[in-house]
Design a protein around this motif. Structure first.
Motif, PDB file in Angstrom:
ATOM      1  N   PHE A 219       0.704  -1.363  -0.032  1.00  0.00           N
ATOM      2  CA  PHE A 219      -0.028   0.125   0.140  1.00  0.00           C
ATOM      3  C   PHE A 219       0.975   1.140   0.086  1.00  0.00           C
ATOM      4  O   PHE A 219       0.547   2.060  -0.901  1.00  0.00           O
ATOM      5  CB  PHE A 219      -0.916   0.137   1.175  1.00  0.00           C
ATOM      6  N   LEU A 220       1.757   1.282   0.812  1.00  0.00           N
ATOM      7  CA  LEU A 220       2.747   2.517   1.074  1.00  0.00           C
ATOM      8  C   LEU A 220       3.387   2.629  -0.457  1.00  0.00           C
ATOM      9  O   LEU A 220       3.642   4.025  -0.818  1.00  0.00           O
ATOM     10  CB  LEU A 220       3.629   2.412   2.163  1.00  0.00           C
ATOM     11  N   TRP A 225       5.652   5.680  -1.803  1.00  0.00           N
ATOM     12  CA  TRP A 225       7.145   5.428  -1.153  1.00  0.00           C
ATOM     13  C   TRP A 225       8.309   5.200  -1.764  1.00  0.00           C
ATOM     14  O   TRP A 225       8.266   4.347  -2.703  1.00  0.00           O
ATOM     15  CB  TRP A 225       6.719   4.137   0.000  1.00  0.00           C
ATOM     16  N   ARG A 226       9.255   6.106  -1.542  1.00  0.00           N
ATOM     17  CA  ARG A 226      10.553   5.914  -2.263  1.00  0.00           C
ATOM     18  C   ARG A 226      11.685   5.280  -1.464  1.00  0.00           C
ATOM     19  O   ARG A 226      11.673   5.910  -0.362  1.00  0.00           O
ATOM     20  CB  ARG A 226      11.090   7.476  -2.600  1.00  0.00           C
ATOM     21  N   THR A 227      12.189   4.357  -1.847  1.00  0.00           N
ATOM     22  CA  THR A 227      13.185   3.646  -1.333  1.00  0.00           C
ATOM     23  C   THR A 227      14.422   4.718  -0.720  1.00  0.00           C
ATOM     24  O   THR A 227      14.790   5.456  -1.623  1.00  0.00           O
ATOM     25  CB  THR A 227      13.914   2.511  -2.012  1.00  0.00           C
ATOM     26  N   GLY A 228      14.616   4.388   0.473  1.00  0.00           N
ATOM     27  CA  GLY A 228      15.758   5.220   1.092  1.00  0.00           C
ATOM     28  C   GLY A 228      15.539   6.672   1.593  1.00  0.00           C
ATOM     29  O   GLY A 228      16.292   7.210   2.097  1.00  0.00           O
ATOM     30  N   TYR A 231      10.951   9.556   6.100  1.00  0.00           N
ATOM     31  CA  TYR A 231       9.365   9.504   6.522  1.00  0.00           C
ATOM     32  C   TYR A 231       8.682  10.544   7.757  1.00  0.00           C
ATOM     33  O   TYR A 231       7.605  10.004   7.942  1.00  0.00           O
ATOM     34  CB  TYR A 231       9.025   8.040   6.515  1.00  0.00           C
ATOM     35  N   GLN A 232       9.662  11.396   8.194  1.00  0.00           N
ATOM     36  CA  GLN A 232       9.235  12.229   8.903  1.00  0.00           C
ATOM     37  C   GLN A 232       8.341  13.409   8.266  1.00  0.00           C
ATOM     38  O   GLN A 232       8.458  13.576   7.029  1.00  0.00           O
ATOM     39  CB  GLN A 232      10.446  12.687   9.783  1.00  0.00           C
ATOM     40  N   PRO A 233       7.520  14.336   9.077  1.00  0.00           N
ATOM     41  CA  PRO A 233       6.863  15.166   8.492  1.00  0.00           C
ATOM     42  C   PRO A 233       7.858  15.908   7.762  1.00  0.00           C
ATOM     43  O   PRO A 233       8.959  16.489   8.205  1.00  0.00           O
ATOM     44  CB  PRO A 233       6.292  15.910   9.689  1.00  0.00           C
ATOM     45  N   GLY A 234       7.543  16.328   6.385  1.00  0.00           N
ATOM     46  CA  GLY A 234       8.189  17.333   5.383  1.00  0.00           C
ATOM     47  C   GLY A 234       9.102  16.623   4.783  1.00  0.00           C
ATOM     48  O   GLY A 234       9.652  17.071   3.388  1.00  0.00           O
ATOM     49  N   GLN A 235       9.329  15.376   4.921  1.00  0.00           N
ATOM     50  CA  GLN A 235      10.248  14.415   4.010  1.00  0.00           C
ATOM     51  C   GLN A 235       9.394  13.732   3.081  1.00  0.00           C
ATOM     52  O   GLN A 235       8.091  13.534   3.353  1.00  0.00           O
ATOM     53  CB  GLN A 235      11.036  13.309   4.976  1.00  0.00           C
ATOM     54  N   PRO A 236       9.672  13.089   2.039  1.00  0.00           N
ATOM     55  CA  PRO A 236       9.213  12.349   0.762  1.00  0.00           C
ATOM     56  C   PRO A 236       8.012  11.453   1.257  1.00  0.00           C
ATOM     57  O   PRO A 236       6.906  11.598   0.759  1.00  0.00           O
ATOM     58  CB  PRO A 236      10.110  12.072  -0.099  1.00  0.00           C
ATOM     59  N   ASN A 237       8.388  10.704   2.122  1.00  0.00           N
ATOM     60  CA  ASN A 237       7.677   9.564   2.469  1.00  0.00           C
ATOM     61  C   ASN A 237       6.654   9.562   3.434  1.00  0.00           C
ATOM     62  O   ASN A 237       5.669   8.925   3.614  1.00  0.00           O
ATOM     63  CB  ASN A 237       8.522   8.147   2.796  1.00  0.00           C
ATOM     64  N   PHE A 238       6.471  10.802   4.000  1.00  0.00           N
ATOM     65  CA  PHE A 238       5.341  11.197   5.057  1.00  0.00           C
ATOM     66  C   PHE A 238       4.119  11.166   4.033  1.00  0.00           C
ATOM     67  O   PHE A 238       3.002  10.957   4.752  1.00  0.00           O
ATOM     68  CB  PHE A 238       5.767  12.534   5.812  1.00  0.00           C
ATOM     69  N   ALA A 239       4.080  11.517   3.033  1.00  0.00           N
ATOM     70  CA  ALA A 239       2.815  11.660   2.035  1.00  0.00           C
ATOM     71  C   ALA A 239       2.124  10.249   2.061  1.00  0.00           C
ATOM     72  O   ALA A 239       1.050  10.209   2.111  1.00  0.00           O
ATOM     73  CB  ALA A 239       3.010  12.273   0.849  1.00  0.00           C
ATOM     74  N   ALA A 240       3.067   9.117   2.095  1.00  0.00           N
ATOM     75  CA  ALA A 240       2.444   7.858   1.800  1.00  0.00           C
ATOM     76  C   ALA A 240       1.976   7.469   3.150  1.00  0.00           C
ATOM     77  O   ALA A 240       0.595   6.890   3.272  1.00  0.00           O
ATOM     78  CB  ALA A 240       3.584   6.871   1.634  1.00  0.00           C
ATOM     79  N   ILE A 241       2.360   7.838   4.283  1.00  0.00           N
ATOM     80  CA  ILE A 241       1.900   7.535   5.669  1.00  0.00           C
ATOM     81  C   ILE A 241       0.511   8.393   5.682  1.00  0.00           C
ATOM     82  O   ILE A 241      -0.567   7.670   6.370  1.00  0.00           O
ATOM     83  CB  ILE A 241       2.845   7.960   6.742  1.00  0.00           C
ATOM     84  N   GLN A 242       0.426   9.629   5.233  1.00  0.00           N
ATOM     85  CA  GLN A 242      -0.864  10.420   5.221  1.00  0.00           C
ATOM     86  C   GLN A 242      -1.901   9.707   4.537  1.00  0.00           C
ATOM     87  O   GLN A 242      -3.324   9.786   4.888  1.00  0.00           O
ATOM     88  CB  GLN A 242      -0.523  11.792   4.660  1.00  0.00           C
ATOM     89  N   GLU A 243      -1.651   8.881   3.681  1.00  0.00           N
ATOM     90  CA  GLU A 243      -2.806   8.121   2.796  1.00  0.00           C
ATOM     91  C   GLU A 243      -3.271   6.928   3.394  1.00  0.00           C
ATOM     92  O   GLU A 243      -4.206   6.078   3.319  1.00  0.00           O
ATOM     93  CB  GLU A 243      -1.943   7.619   1.540  1.00  0.00           C
TER      94      GLU A 243
END
Length: 265
Positions: A219-220, A225-228, A231-243
């Motif tokens: 799902f992520l 989700w981008r490898t590496g 995933y903290q707020p403001g970082q690229p993978n946080f948007a996937a957590i928001q989904e």
């Protein structure tokens, strides 16, 4: 009651034959149990028109109005707490402590998931712990009755109508049964997938840790989700957590706990 249901079903079928508008057939929502039994045959007619088969229709006919689900849906107060209060209420310290042990105990599984999907253990373990206490609290409600009730309820009928169609498709396929147990809103498995999410992203048995965690990683990844990447707020993978969950405090808690499990401060 049986004659009334039969009459409603006959009316709906006649409407299809005569070419009446879809608005005339649309199953009407309600705000209490009174209209639920009358709603089911109308929804069943629409479901048949969308290709739902006999197993799904039979399961729908067996559903009951889930009063406990409605009560829970009206009482989602924890998402209104501050981040600190939310994390205390949800037991974040215990999730992190146990999560670190789970990471070590299941190192091979998490290494395999990260290699395939690019998602590190931390956020997956945080979701696992937050959703079901690592699989120990998966709910004991009838999944289909919960979702059918929410599809009938006037608060969010469109969203849960999609979930109900997905559940009926999964029952038709034999992936789910009419007796499947889940949480108050119909979520199932160790990381609590709704049926539509299961239909789209499930990659194994969600009742097992490996299936649930792999599906969550899938799902992520599917949501950017981008490898590496962080995933903290403001970082690229946080948007996937928001989904995964729309509540801000939940999103932030997953990011914080995930970082702590992965070895950060």
């Amino acid at each position: 009651m049986k004659s009334r249901v039969a009459s409603l079903a006959a009316f709906a079928a006649a409407a299809v034959v005569s070419g009446w508008s879809s608005q005339a057939l649309a199953a009407r929502c309600g705000n209490g149990p009174g209209g639920f039994e009358a709603w089911k045959p109308l929804f069943a007619t629409e479901a048949r028109a969308k290709g739902i088969g006999g197993a799904g229709i039979s399961a729908l006919e067996q559903t009951h109005y889930a009063s406990a689900t409605i009560a829970a849906d009206r009482s989602l107060h924890s998402f209104k707490l501050s981040l600190d209060a939310f994390m205390v209420k949800r037991g974040s310290a215990a999730i992190v402590s146990r999560g670190r042990a789970m990471k070590q105990r299941n190192a091979a599984l998490f290494a395999s998931i990260e290699q395939r999907y690019g998602v590190p253990p931390g956020p997956l373990i945080a979701i696992w712990g937050m959703e079901t206490g690592f699989g120990s609290q998966r709910g004991n409600q009838n999944m289909l009755s919960s979702i059918a009730t929410l599809a009938y309820d006037c608060r969010r009928p469109e969203y849960f109508t999609d979930q109900l169609y997905a559940a009926l498709k999964l029952i038709d396929r034999g992936t789910l049964s009419a007796s499947q147990r889940g949480s108050m809103h119909g979520e199932i498995g160790q990381t609590q997938f709704l049926p539509k999410t299961m239909l789209e992203y499930g990659v194994g048995n969600l009742e097992t840790a490996s299936g649930a965690l792999s599906s969550t990683a899938n799902f992520l990844k599917a949501h950017g989700w981008r490898t590496g990447a962080g995933y903290q707020p403001g970082q690229p993978n946080f948007a996937a957590i928001q989904e995964w969950n729309a509540a801000t405090v939940y999103e932030q808690a997953i990011a914080i706990m995930g970082r702590q499990i992965d070895g950060g401060e």
